[in-house]
Scaffold this motif. Structure first.
Motif, short mmCIF file in Angstrom:
data_model
loop_
_atom_site.label_atom_id
_atom_site.label_comp_id
_atom_site.label_asym_id
_atom_site.label_seq_id
_atom_site.Cartn_x
_atom_site.Cartn_y
_atom_site.Cartn_z
N GLU A 80 0.83 -1.21 0.00
CA GLU A 80 0.00 0.00 0.00
C GLU A 80 0.86 1.26 0.00
O GLU A 80 0.54 2.24 -0.68
N GLN A 81 1.96 1.23 0.76
CA GLN A 81 2.84 2.39 0.79
C GLN A 81 3.53 2.60 -0.56
O GLN A 81 3.68 3.73 -1.02
N LEU A 82 3.93 1.51 -1.21
CA LEU A 82 4.52 1.61 -2.54
C LEU A 82 3.52 2.16 -3.54
O LEU A 82 3.84 3.03 -4.35
N LEU A 83 2.29 1.66 -3.49
CA LEU A 83 1.26 2.15 -4.39
C LEU A 83 0.95 3.62 -4.13
O LEU A 83 0.67 4.39 -5.06
N GLY A 84 1.01 4.03 -2.87
CA GLY A 84 0.79 5.44 -2.53
C GLY A 84 1.88 6.32 -3.11
O GLY A 84 1.60 7.40 -3.65
N ALA A 85 3.12 5.87 -2.99
CA ALA A 85 4.24 6.64 -3.56
C ALA A 85 4.13 6.67 -5.08
O ALA A 85 4.44 7.69 -5.72
N GLU A 86 3.66 5.58 -5.66
CA GLU A 86 3.46 5.56 -7.11
C GLU A 86 2.37 6.55 -7.52
O GLU A 86 2.51 7.26 -8.52
N SER A 87 1.29 6.60 -6.76
CA SER A 87 0.19 7.52 -7.11
C SER A 87 0.61 8.98 -7.00
O SER A 87 0.03 9.84 -7.65
N LYS A 88 1.63 9.26 -6.20
CA LYS A 88 2.18 10.61 -6.11
C LYS A 88 3.14 10.91 -7.26
O LYS A 88 3.65 12.01 -7.38
N GLY A 89 3.42 9.90 -8.08
CA GLY A 89 4.31 10.07 -9.22
C GLY A 89 5.77 9.89 -8.87
O GLY A 89 6.64 10.15 -9.70
N LEU A 90 6.07 9.39 -7.67
CA LEU A 90 7.46 9.25 -7.24
C LEU A 90 8.09 7.94 -7.71
O LEU A 90 9.31 7.85 -7.83
N LEU A 91 7.25 6.94 -7.97
CA LEU A 91 7.74 5.63 -8.38
C LEU A 91 7.09 5.19 -9.68
O LEU A 91 6.00 5.64 -10.02
N CYS A 92 7.78 4.31 -10.38
CA CYS A 92 7.23 3.62 -11.55
C CYS A 92 7.23 2.14 -11.24
O CYS A 92 8.09 1.66 -10.52
N ARG A 93 6.30 1.41 -11.83
CA ARG A 93 6.22 -0.02 -11.58
C ARG A 93 6.60 -0.83 -12.81
O ARG A 93 6.47 -0.36 -13.94
N ASP A 94 7.06 -2.02 -12.55
CA ASP A 94 7.31 -3.00 -13.60
C ASP A 94 6.60 -4.26 -13.15
O ASP A 94 7.00 -4.89 -12.16
N GLU A 95 5.53 -4.60 -13.84
CA GLU A 95 4.73 -5.76 -13.47
C GLU A 95 5.00 -6.87 -14.48
O GLU A 95 4.68 -6.74 -15.66
N THR A 96 5.63 -7.94 -14.00
CA THR A 96 5.98 -9.06 -14.86
C THR A 96 5.50 -10.36 -14.22
O THR A 96 4.92 -10.34 -13.12
N ILE A 97 5.78 -11.46 -14.87
CA ILE A 97 5.40 -12.75 -14.28
C ILE A 97 6.21 -13.03 -13.02
O ILE A 97 5.81 -13.84 -12.19
N GLU A 98 7.32 -12.32 -12.85
CA GLU A 98 8.14 -12.49 -11.65
C GLU A 98 7.61 -11.68 -10.48
O GLU A 98 8.07 -11.85 -9.35
N GLY A 99 6.68 -10.78 -10.73
CA GLY A 99 6.11 -9.99 -9.65
C GLY A 99 6.11 -8.51 -9.96
O GLY A 99 6.43 -8.08 -11.08
#
Length: 114
Positions: A80-99
Protein backbone atom coordinates in the motif's frame (compact mmCIF):
# COMPACT_ATOMS: atom_id res chain seq x y z
CA UNK A 1 -5.22 -16.95 36.40
CA UNK A 2 -4.90 -16.23 32.70
CA UNK A 3 -7.97 -16.23 30.50
CA UNK A 4 -8.11 -17.89 27.16
CA UNK A 5 -10.76 -15.69 25.56
CA UNK A 6 -9.83 -13.84 22.41
CA UNK A 7 -10.80 -10.29 21.56
CA UNK A 8 -13.29 -10.18 18.70
CA UNK A 9 -12.60 -8.06 15.61
CA UNK A 10 -15.73 -6.02 16.39
CA UNK A 11 -14.37 -5.19 19.85
CA UNK A 12 -11.08 -4.07 18.32
CA UNK A 13 -12.90 -1.79 15.87
CA UNK A 14 -15.00 -0.32 18.69
CA UNK A 15 -11.86 0.31 20.73
CA UNK A 16 -10.09 2.00 17.81
CA UNK A 17 -13.13 4.20 17.22
CA UNK A 18 -12.73 5.44 20.81
CA UNK A 19 -9.08 6.50 20.34
CA UNK A 20 -9.92 10.17 19.58
CA UNK A 21 -12.21 10.43 22.63
CA UNK A 22 -9.43 9.01 24.79
CA UNK A 23 -6.88 11.46 23.41
CA UNK A 24 -4.78 8.72 21.86
CA UNK A 25 -2.71 9.84 18.91
CA UNK A 26 -3.70 6.93 16.69
CA UNK A 27 -6.49 6.31 14.23
CA UNK A 28 -7.83 3.74 11.80
CA UNK A 29 -6.93 4.06 8.13
CA UNK A 30 -8.54 2.13 5.29
CA UNK A 31 -6.70 1.93 1.98
CA UNK A 32 -8.51 1.71 -1.37
CA UNK A 33 -7.69 -2.01 -1.54
CA UNK A 34 -9.56 -2.61 1.72
CA UNK A 35 -6.46 -3.06 3.88
CA UNK A 36 -7.14 -1.46 7.25
CA UNK A 37 -4.45 -0.43 9.72
CA UNK A 38 -4.16 1.42 13.00
CA UNK A 39 -1.53 4.11 12.62
CA UNK A 40 -0.13 7.08 14.46
CA UNK A 41 -1.84 10.35 13.54
CA UNK A 42 1.62 11.78 12.93
CA UNK A 43 2.22 9.22 10.16
CA UNK A 44 2.75 11.27 7.04
CA UNK A 45 2.52 9.78 3.54
CA UNK A 46 5.24 12.14 2.29
CA UNK A 47 7.66 10.98 4.98
CA UNK A 48 6.86 7.35 4.20
CA UNK A 49 7.47 7.98 0.50
CA UNK A 50 10.78 9.71 1.29
CA UNK A 51 11.95 6.68 3.32
CA UNK A 52 10.95 4.35 0.50
CA UNK A 53 12.87 6.48 -2.02
CA UNK A 54 15.93 6.46 0.22
CA UNK A 55 15.78 2.66 0.46
CA UNK A 56 15.10 2.41 -3.27
CA UNK A 57 18.13 4.51 -4.16
CA UNK A 58 20.34 2.05 -2.27
CA UNK A 59 18.88 -0.97 -4.12
CA UNK A 60 17.85 0.24 -7.59
CA UNK A 61 14.43 -1.39 -7.40
CA UNK A 62 12.26 -2.85 -4.66
CA UNK A 63 9.23 -5.00 -4.13
CA UNK A 64 6.76 -5.08 -1.25
CA UNK A 65 8.58 -7.91 0.53
CA UNK A 66 11.86 -5.98 0.59
CA UNK A 67 10.18 -2.80 1.85
CA UNK A 68 8.33 -4.81 4.50
CA UNK A 69 11.58 -6.32 5.72
CA UNK A 70 13.32 -2.94 5.72
CA UNK A 71 10.50 -1.13 7.55
CA UNK A 72 9.51 -4.08 9.76
CA UNK A 73 5.89 -3.91 8.62
CA UNK A 74 3.48 -6.41 7.04
CA UNK A 75 3.86 -7.00 3.30
CA UNK A 76 0.29 -5.80 2.64
CA UNK A 77 1.07 -2.44 4.26
CA UNK A 78 4.36 -2.17 2.37
CA UNK A 79 2.50 -2.73 -0.89
CA UNK A 80 0.00 0.00 0.00
CA UNK A 81 2.84 2.39 0.79
CA UNK A 82 4.52 1.61 -2.54
CA UNK A 83 1.26 2.15 -4.39
CA UNK A 84 0.79 5.44 -2.53
CA UNK A 85 4.24 6.64 -3.56
CA UNK A 86 3.46 5.56 -7.11
CA UNK A 87 0.19 7.52 -7.11
CA UNK A 88 2.18 10.61 -6.11
CA UNK A 89 4.31 10.07 -9.22
CA UNK A 90 7.46 9.25 -7.24
CA UNK A 91 7.74 5.63 -8.38
CA UNK A 92 7.23 3.62 -11.55
CA UNK A 93 6.22 -0.02 -11.58
CA UNK A 94 7.31 -3.00 -13.60
CA UNK A 95 4.73 -5.76 -13.47
CA UNK A 96 5.98 -9.06 -14.86
CA UNK A 97 5.40 -12.75 -14.28
CA UNK A 98 8.14 -12.49 -11.65
CA UNK A 99 6.11 -9.99 -9.65
CA UNK A 100 5.65 -6.29 -9.09
CA UNK A 101 8.80 -4.15 -8.72
CA UNK A 102 9.06 -0.42 -8.22
CA UNK A 103 11.69 1.98 -9.53
CA UNK A 104 12.46 5.65 -9.04
CA UNK A 105 10.44 7.78 -11.47
CA UNK A 106 13.18 9.26 -13.62
CA UNK A 107 10.54 10.53 -16.05
CA UNK A 108 9.41 13.02 -13.43
CA UNK A 109 12.95 14.19 -12.70
CA UNK A 110 13.90 14.63 -16.35
CA UNK A 111 10.66 16.29 -17.38
CA UNK A 112 11.11 18.87 -14.60
CA UNK A 113 14.64 19.60 -15.83
CA UNK A 114 13.37 20.58 -19.30
Amino acid sequence: ARGTELVSPDDVVKAVDMFPQLGLLMSCRRFASGVTVVQLDSNDDNQVAARILEFLNEHGSVDATEVASFANIPVALAKEQLLGAESKGLLCRDETIEGLRFYDNFFLKYSCAL
